[in-house]
Design an enzyme around this catalytic site. Structure first.
Site, short mmCIF file in Angstrom:
data_model
loop_
_atom_site.label_atom_id
_atom_site.label_comp_id
_atom_site.label_asym_id
_atom_site.label_seq_id
_atom_site.Cartn_x
_atom_site.Cartn_y
_atom_site.Cartn_z
N THR A 1 -11.80 -2.52 5.71
CA THR A 1 -10.93 -1.81 4.77
C THR A 1 -9.81 -2.70 4.26
O THR A 1 -9.43 -2.62 3.09
CB THR A 1 -10.34 -0.56 5.43
OG1 THR A 1 -11.40 0.25 5.93
CG2 THR A 1 -9.51 0.24 4.45
N GLU B 1 -7.70 -5.39 2.52
CA GLU B 1 -7.84 -6.26 1.36
C GLU B 1 -8.90 -5.81 0.37
O GLU B 1 -9.33 -6.57 -0.49
CB GLU B 1 -8.16 -7.70 1.80
CG GLU B 1 -7.15 -8.31 2.74
CD GLU B 1 -5.84 -8.65 2.05
OE1 GLU B 1 -5.81 -8.68 0.81
OE2 GLU B 1 -4.85 -8.89 2.75
N ARG C 1 -28.96 -11.50 33.17
CA ARG C 1 -29.54 -10.24 33.62
C ARG C 1 -31.07 -10.34 33.71
O ARG C 1 -31.72 -10.77 32.76
CB ARG C 1 -29.16 -9.13 32.65
CG ARG C 1 -29.83 -7.79 32.93
CD ARG C 1 -29.28 -7.13 34.17
NE ARG C 1 -29.85 -5.79 34.35
CZ ARG C 1 -29.55 -5.00 35.38
NH1 ARG C 1 -28.69 -5.41 36.29
NH2 ARG C 1 -30.08 -3.81 35.46
N GLY D 1 2.45 -2.85 8.49
CA GLY D 1 2.53 -3.54 9.77
C GLY D 1 3.92 -4.08 10.04
O GLY D 1 4.60 -4.57 9.14
N THR E 1 0.82 -1.21 0.00
CA THR E 1 0.00 0.00 0.00
C THR E 1 0.85 1.26 0.00
O THR E 1 1.82 1.38 0.74
CB THR E 1 -0.92 0.01 1.23
OG1 THR E 1 -1.76 -1.15 1.18
CG2 THR E 1 -1.78 1.24 1.27
N SER F 1 -4.96 1.02 -16.56
CA SER F 1 -5.01 0.00 -15.52
C SER F 1 -4.45 0.54 -14.22
O SER F 1 -3.42 1.18 -14.19
CB SER F 1 -4.19 -1.22 -15.95
OG SER F 1 -4.07 -2.11 -14.87
N GLY G 1 -25.82 -0.31 30.00
CA GLY G 1 -24.67 0.41 30.53
C GLY G 1 -23.48 -0.48 30.76
O GLY G 1 -22.32 -0.05 30.59
N ASP H 1 -12.51 -3.77 -1.29
CA ASP H 1 -13.95 -3.79 -1.18
C ASP H 1 -14.57 -4.91 -2.00
O ASP H 1 -13.90 -5.70 -2.64
CB ASP H 1 -14.52 -2.45 -1.66
CG ASP H 1 -14.81 -1.52 -0.50
OD1 ASP H 1 -15.00 -2.03 0.60
OD2 ASP H 1 -14.83 -0.30 -0.72
#
Length: 714
Positions: free
Chosen positions: A500, A502, A392, A252, A183, A219, A479, A504
């Site tokens: 996000t 890899e 609960r 990364g 990227t 391209s 809460g 859409d």
């Protein structure tokens, strides 16, 4: 007496704490009581009187988790035995990064988990490891993926024997921590850019004649600007970042720990013509980043920290700039293209685009892994929310003990379809991993295409659904869901970027590829005729008798459910093709595509839902245990009817479903939610996530509120 109140004794404090815990316990511990006639007025409790399915959790869990259960248990047990390696609720970015590095070292060097060989040889086992590691800490799961699936996978999949011999063992042992540098600042996720351009080009050439022809001339493969120029005199490559837009971004492992990077760059060869160089397309190169003894950044390389992120702060993302960085010719990962000593380029693939397609085809496992891991996150969130909702208690009939909040229809409508979807996604991603594994073993071209399309669609669909569901789970827990210790916040923040990573969803374009085999050129009418012939079952006028059937047996029939899903997809495909042709006349290719984009995304989503349901039905039929099969059938029916009801307007508009049948679907969907609620505990228990993995006090299977109150200091 007044003095005693001002200075309470230790005994008084103990009694006070005991009373508080007792009062809190009344909210979560059901008190047995007989059912009274007036209970039915709530519209809630009758479901509890219906016959409940008996689910043998162990058998269902074995069927769900398969043969890789043992290695996941080994990972869970290792981290449970090492509390110092568990991620605390409050931790700084720098501390989290170092903890994440220690976690991975412990996993590899102490627990003896060696993932690299599974990336290529047994992908299903690798994804099972990644899911378990992500359950411990999503940052750790992503860091593991960077090291083994991306950095290690690029060497194993794009390199040749010399690279594997030199690097694989040291990558596997963490001696060579590395990065995946694709990227760039101006070009985002290249996976998305490439596939979008490629699908558009295919439509231009095969589907809608000249609609997108102008787009096919360019391209996005050319979007990468980093260059690697070969020097035949010194027999090496020079890596350069020509401008700020070409800076590698969000890499990364780069900011702190990485010593190498797989750098994707345009391979430039010197020529004797006016251009001076020839662009051979994007290739991957191994580039050392830091000195092994001093850990100092090497000359010509700049590394900057991308800083604090919304989530995943255990991963050290960095930005890379290269200035005349020389690397040996052997550092070219040369499986799909090579350069000889005298500067001659050779490749078994004839064009730049085919080489790049082959390169990305070997790296599609990252997208498969994200879909699989996203389901793992959804399992954790569902478990926490449903266990809390079972414990609960809130309100109830007059003068009666309070009831579980999962007995409320509103809570069931939030959580039961989500639980059904979690099961559906589990089987869909297991199937995706199976197909991906077959693709890796056989390199079959048809499987390659199937994995590309399916992984894009399922990844986009599942990650989007999980992101929304994390907020639903938080809200369902009131809460207490807002307390960081109960994990919804960190799960939501850490998972958010999965949407996000890899790229859409490109499945809409892939569906239009279905015309390819029969289309021989000419106008869209040729394609339309083929579409009409090949999908007669779904595109013909709805049967007026079938559209009115409303019996439970019919509505729970897998054939009806799958036919309904496929009918919707066929209708959307038909209308998309017609709209694209219409708008292309006035708006041009790109304008037509953009005008229909929401339509195409709906088409893609519909197709993926059909695939998910198909795989869920298959999983139900193959389940060997009768009690587990009955539970899965119930959950599958809820998934199918909930999806049909959510889009009931589409079915009503074309008279596929008559008004009385629509009402029957809605009524049965509610009834199935009640029935799934009755086995909700067994269903989440079958995910087999122990308390030390879920780690949320409100989801503890015993003494939940005692642990919760202790956490805040009582």
């Amino acid at each position: 007496m007044e003095q005693k109140k001002q200075n309470p004794t230790a005994e008084d404090e103990t009694q006070t704490i005991s009373r508080r815990i007792q009062r809190i316990s009344l909210h979560i511990t059901p008190i047995p009581r007989p059912l009274h006639d007036h209970d039915s007025n709530l519209g809630l409790l009758p479901c509890a009187t219906r016959e409940k399915l008996v689910v043998e959790t162990e058998k269902l869990s074995v069927y769900m988790r398969g043969k890789y259960r043992d290695i996941q248990e080994k990972i869970y047990e290792y981290f449970n035995a090492r509390p110092e390696l568990q991620t605390p609720v409050e931790i700084s970015k720098d501390e989290h990064r170092e903890l994440c590095w220690r976690q991975m070292n412990g996993l590899i060097r102490e627990a003896g988990i060696r993932p690299l060989k599974y990336v290529v040889e047994e992908p299903a086992k690798y994804f099972a490891i990644a899911e378990a590691v992500g359950a411990v800490d999503i940052s750790l799961g992503i860091k593991l993926g960077v090291q083994y699936s991306l950095w290690g996978g690029s060497v194993m999949n794009l390199g040749t024997k010399k690279h594997k011999d030199k690097y694989s063992e040291k990558i596997d042992s963490l001696e060579y921590p590395g990065c995946f540098a694709m990227t760039e600042l101006h070009h985002g996720n290249l996976f998305h850019l490439y596939y979008f351009a490629n699908e558009m080009r295919f439509l231009a050439e095969k589907c809608v004649a000249s609609i997108f022809m102008e787009l096919s001339e360019s391209s996005n493969v050319q979007g990468i600007q980093t260059v690697a120029t070969f020097d035949p005199i010194t027999d090496d490559f020079t890596i350069n970042t020509p401008n700020d837009g070409a800076i590698k971004w969000w890499i990364g492992n780069a900011a702190v720990h990485g010593k190498f990077a797989s750098v994707f760059a345009k391979l430039m060869l010197p020529t004797h013509d006016a251009k001076g160089v020839s662009d051979m397309g994007v290739h991957a190169f191994i580039v050392p980043l830091r000195d092994f003894k001093t850990h100092q950044v090497l000359p010509g390389i700049e590394i900057h920290d991308c800083g604090h992120k919304v989530g995943l702060n255990g991963v050290d993302n960095g930005a890379l700039r290269f200035t005349s960085v020389r690397i040996p010719r052997d550092n070219l990962l040369n499986r799909f293209g090579d350069v000889s000593r005298d500067g001659k380029y050779t490749s078994s693939l004839p064009t730049i685009n085919k080489r790049f397609a082959a390169t990305l085809g070997e790296l599609v496992g990252g997208r498969v892994g994200l879909a699989y891991s996203s389901v793992g996150v959804l399992k954790i969130a569902s478990t926490i929310a449903i266990r809390y909702s079972l414990l609960r208690q809130q309100f109830g009939p007059p003068k009666q003990p309070e009831i579980s909040i999962l007995d409320y229809q509103s809570q069931q409508h939030k959580l039961m379809p989500m639980l059904a979807s979690t099961y559906a996604f589990h089987f869909a991603t297991v199937n995706l991993v199976k197909i991906y594994s077959q693709m890796k073993m056989t390199h079959d071209e048809q499987l390659v295409g199937e994995v590309h399309a399916l992984s894009a669609g399922i990844k986009a669909y599942v990650t989007s659904y999980t992101a929304k569901s994390l907020s639903v789970c938080r809200e369902a827990c009131g809460g207490h869901g807002y307390a960081a210790v109960n994990r919804f916040g960190s799960l939501r923040n850490d998972h958010d970027i999965f949407q996000t990573f890899e790229g859409d969803n490109t499945v809409a374009a892939d569906l239009l590829k279905q015309y390819k085999e029969k289309f021989q050129g000419g106008t869209l009418s040729v394609t339309w005729n083929y579409l009409r012939e090949s999908m007669t079952t779904y595109l013909s006028q709805p049967n007026p008798v079938t559209s009115r059937w409303e019996g439970v047996e019919h509505l729970r029939d897998p054939k009806f459910q799958l036919d309904a899903f496929r009918y919707r997809t066929s209708r959307l495909l038909q209308s998309a093709a017609v709209r694209l042709r219409k708008h292309s006349k006035t708006l041009g290719g790109f304008g037509a595509w953009n005008r229909c984009l929401n339509h195409l995304l709906t088409l893609a989503e519909s197709h993926i839902e059909s695939v998910i349901l198909e795989k869920f039905i298959e999983a139900v039929e193959k389940c060997p245990d009768a009690s587990s099969r009955a539970a899965l059938k119930l959950v599958c029916d809820l998934y199918a009817l909930h999806r049909i009801w959510n889009d009931i307007g589409t079915y009503r508009n074309v008279d596929y479903v008559a008004p009385n049948k629509a009402k029957a679907i809605h009524k049965l969907k509610d009834h199935l939610s009640f029935q799934v609620r009755n086995i909700a505990k067994e269903l989440v228990d079958s995910f087999d996530l122990p308390d030390h993995v879920t780690r949320a006090p409100i989801a503890m299977q015993s003494e939940a509120y005692a642990q919760y109150t202790q956490h805040v200091g009582f």
